[in-house]
Enzyme design. Structure first.
Site, PDB file in Angstrom:
ATOM      1  N   PRO A   1       1.907   4.828  -0.767  1.00 50.92           N
ATOM      2  CA  PRO A   1       1.049   5.946  -1.177  1.00 50.92           C
ATOM      3  C   PRO A   1       0.107   6.325  -0.039  1.00 50.92           C
ATOM      4  O   PRO A   1      -0.529   5.461   0.558  1.00 50.92           O
ATOM      5  CB  PRO A   1       0.267   5.382  -2.363  1.00 50.92           C
TER       6      PRO A   1
ATOM      7  N   GLN B   1       0.780   5.388  -8.331  1.00 53.16           N
ATOM      8  CA  GLN B   1      -0.226   4.407  -7.944  1.00 53.16           C
ATOM      9  C   GLN B   1      -1.571   4.775  -8.569  1.00 53.16           C
ATOM     10  O   GLN B   1      -2.017   5.920  -8.483  1.00 53.16           O
ATOM     11  CB  GLN B   1      -0.407   4.301  -6.433  1.00 53.16           C
TER      12      GLN B   1
ATOM     13  N   CYS C   1      -7.110   0.394  -0.310  1.00 56.64           N
ATOM     14  CA  CYS C   1      -7.710   1.540   0.381  1.00 56.64           C
ATOM     15  C   CYS C   1      -8.998   1.114   1.093  1.00 56.64           C
ATOM     16  O   CYS C   1      -9.895   0.546   0.466  1.00 56.64           O
ATOM     17  CB  CYS C   1      -7.993   2.663  -0.608  1.00 56.64           C
TER      18      CYS C   1
ATOM     19  N   ASP D   1       2.597  -1.493  10.564  1.00 52.63           N
ATOM     20  CA  ASP D   1       3.268  -1.366  11.866  1.00 52.63           C
ATOM     21  C   ASP D   1       4.789  -1.314  11.767  1.00 52.63           C
ATOM     22  O   ASP D   1       5.488  -1.858  12.625  1.00 52.63           O
ATOM     23  CB  ASP D   1       2.843  -2.504  12.804  1.00 52.63           C
TER      24      ASP D   1
ATOM     25  N   LYS E   1      -0.922  -3.536  -4.582  1.00 57.70           N
ATOM     26  CA  LYS E   1      -0.907  -3.416  -3.118  1.00 57.70           C
ATOM     27  C   LYS E   1      -2.305  -3.710  -2.611  1.00 57.70           C
ATOM     28  O   LYS E   1      -3.283  -3.175  -3.135  1.00 57.70           O
ATOM     29  CB  LYS E   1      -0.451  -2.022  -2.680  1.00 57.70           C
TER      30      LYS E   1
ATOM     31  N   ASN F   1       3.703  -4.748   4.697  1.00 61.28           N
ATOM     32  CA  ASN F   1       3.283  -3.414   5.119  1.00 61.28           C
ATOM     33  C   ASN F   1       2.450  -3.528   6.390  1.00 61.28           C
ATOM     34  O   ASN F   1       1.648  -4.439   6.524  1.00 61.28           O
ATOM     35  CB  ASN F   1       2.478  -2.758   3.979  1.00 61.28           C
TER      36      ASN F   1
END
Length: 395
Positions: A38, A94, A125, A230, A165, A228
């Site tokens: 997201p 999400q 976030c 790179d 996440k 998650n």
């Protein structure tokens, strides 16, 4: 100029290879084991459609972040954001929330009204307007609050799988990911994704893949762990899985201006290394297609092209375009203007060396803005004000 790039796909191979297996999230089987992360203002229905066209409909594509209070109150902007294209199956939303009861109501609403097939919870976030309210990557520090939110989401989601996440923690002195992974497993989440950075890093530096490996080791084998951070190419995705033992990958900034990365990911997981290295004419057609989809979604061509402007630099990175044309592209107000300006660029340019590198935000080493006294006690019940969820959706 035609507006639809060639998206022809070979006949899909049987899911799984000797090395990699499909990703199982509750009743969903995801192949290849790839999830679109997201991203606020990016992963709307048009962008998800574009990525799905490239992958032949394979993988899992998650909506941009939806605020639970705005969803429960049926905010008009939020209801637009959760509209899925008919081709999107499964549908994934999400949620961001800091109040367990409101998160539970949102999960129940999604389940009861059939709004999606999968719920992901945002605990990653790092932007100040989220962390200063105790949300996003700040929230897992409050272990009991995290547990209450997860418990309410899982209990109210019915048969829908709930995933989470997160990031490593607030900073290197306040790491939370192992505790958060344990709590998530205890509360019944169906999968856990980890961005290998702290909130303080934002998107700077290098993602710590070793943390993903440690999380995989600590979480029960029946719960998939996704990595998650790179993943700029299909090779990066496979390397992450080999180095960390994770069960799948979550792709964020790597697909900005590169929706065909999902075509590459299908190829590499099915044993083919013939990656997309498009010439500029292909890129130009994808750009017009993206802007066209945005206009159809917003119900206004000009608004769609204006919204597309932020993608121009990502699509054209590495290509010889020229400063004047770049300015004109970024100021386009119609599909015709966009297409005509793109036509002035050398269409036969081959894929530029180094074009697969980092894109999007790269800032790091930021002070994380938190509610007053947030770090005093990781187990104290946090009392957050109502305005912590008053913002509309989108991150």
């Amino acid at each position: 100029m035609t507006t639809t790039p060639d998206t022809t796909q070979a006949t899909p191979a049987a899911p799984g290879t000797p090395e990699f297996a499909p990703l199982h999230i509750g009743p969903m089987q995801v192949w290849p084991p790839v999830v679109l992360a997201p991203m606020a203002g990016i992963t709307n229905a048009p962008f998800r459609t574009l990525c799905r066209e490239q992958s032949g409909g394979r993988g899992l594509y998650v909506s941009e972040m939806i605020t639970t209070r705005a969803l429960v109150e049926r905010n008009a902007k939020t209801m637009q954001l959760i509209k899925f294209d008919p081709s999107e199956k499964p549908r994934s939303i999400q949620l961001y929330g800091v109040d367990p009861e409101t998160v539970g109501k949102a999960a129940r609403m999604i389940s009861a009204e059939g709004l999606a097939d999968h719920i992901d919870l945002n605990f990653g976030c790092p932007v100040p307007k989220v962390t200063r309210k105790g949300g996003g990557s700040a929230l897992p520090y409050k272990r009991n609050l995290l547990r209450d939110i997860l418990r309410q989401a899982v209990a109210n989601a019915g048969d829908l799988p709930v995933t989470m996440k997160m990031r490593k923690g607030i900073d290197d002195d306040h790491l939370t990911y192992l505790d958060a992974g344990r709590i998530g497993a205890e509360e019944g989440v169906s999968a856990i994704a980890l961005h290998g950075r702290t909130a303080a890093q934002h998107y700077g530096g290098t993602a710590d893949w070793s943390a993903i490996a440690r999380l995989r080791e600590s979480v029960p084998a029946g719960i998939p762990v996704l990595g998650n951070g790179d993943i700029w190419s299909a090779d990066d995705a496979v390397r992450m899985m080999r180095e960390t033992g994770c069960d799948g990958v979550v792709v964020g900034r790597g697909c900005l201006g590169r929706p065909w990365l999902f075509k590459d990911l299908v190829s590499i997981f099915e044993g083919d290394v013939d990656y997309a290295r498009p010439t500029f004419d292909y890129v130009a057609r994808a750009m017009v297609r993206h802007a066209q989809l945005l206009g159809e979604w917003l119900g206004d061509e000009a608004r769609g092209v204006i919204d597309f402007r932020k993608h121009v630099a990502w699509y054209t990175k590495g290509f010889s375009v020229g400063s004047e044309l770049r300015v004109r592209l970024a100021g386009s107000s119609s599909l015709t203007e966009l297409a005509e300006t793109l036509a002035q660029v050398d269409q036969e340019q081959s894929w530029p060396i180094g074009a697969d590198g980092p894109r999007g935000r790269t800032s790091g080493n930021n002070r994380v803005v938190l509610p007053e006294g947030w770090l005093d006690d990781p187990y104290e019940c946090a009392r957050l004000t109502e305005d912590a969820e008053s913002d509309t959706s989108g991150g």
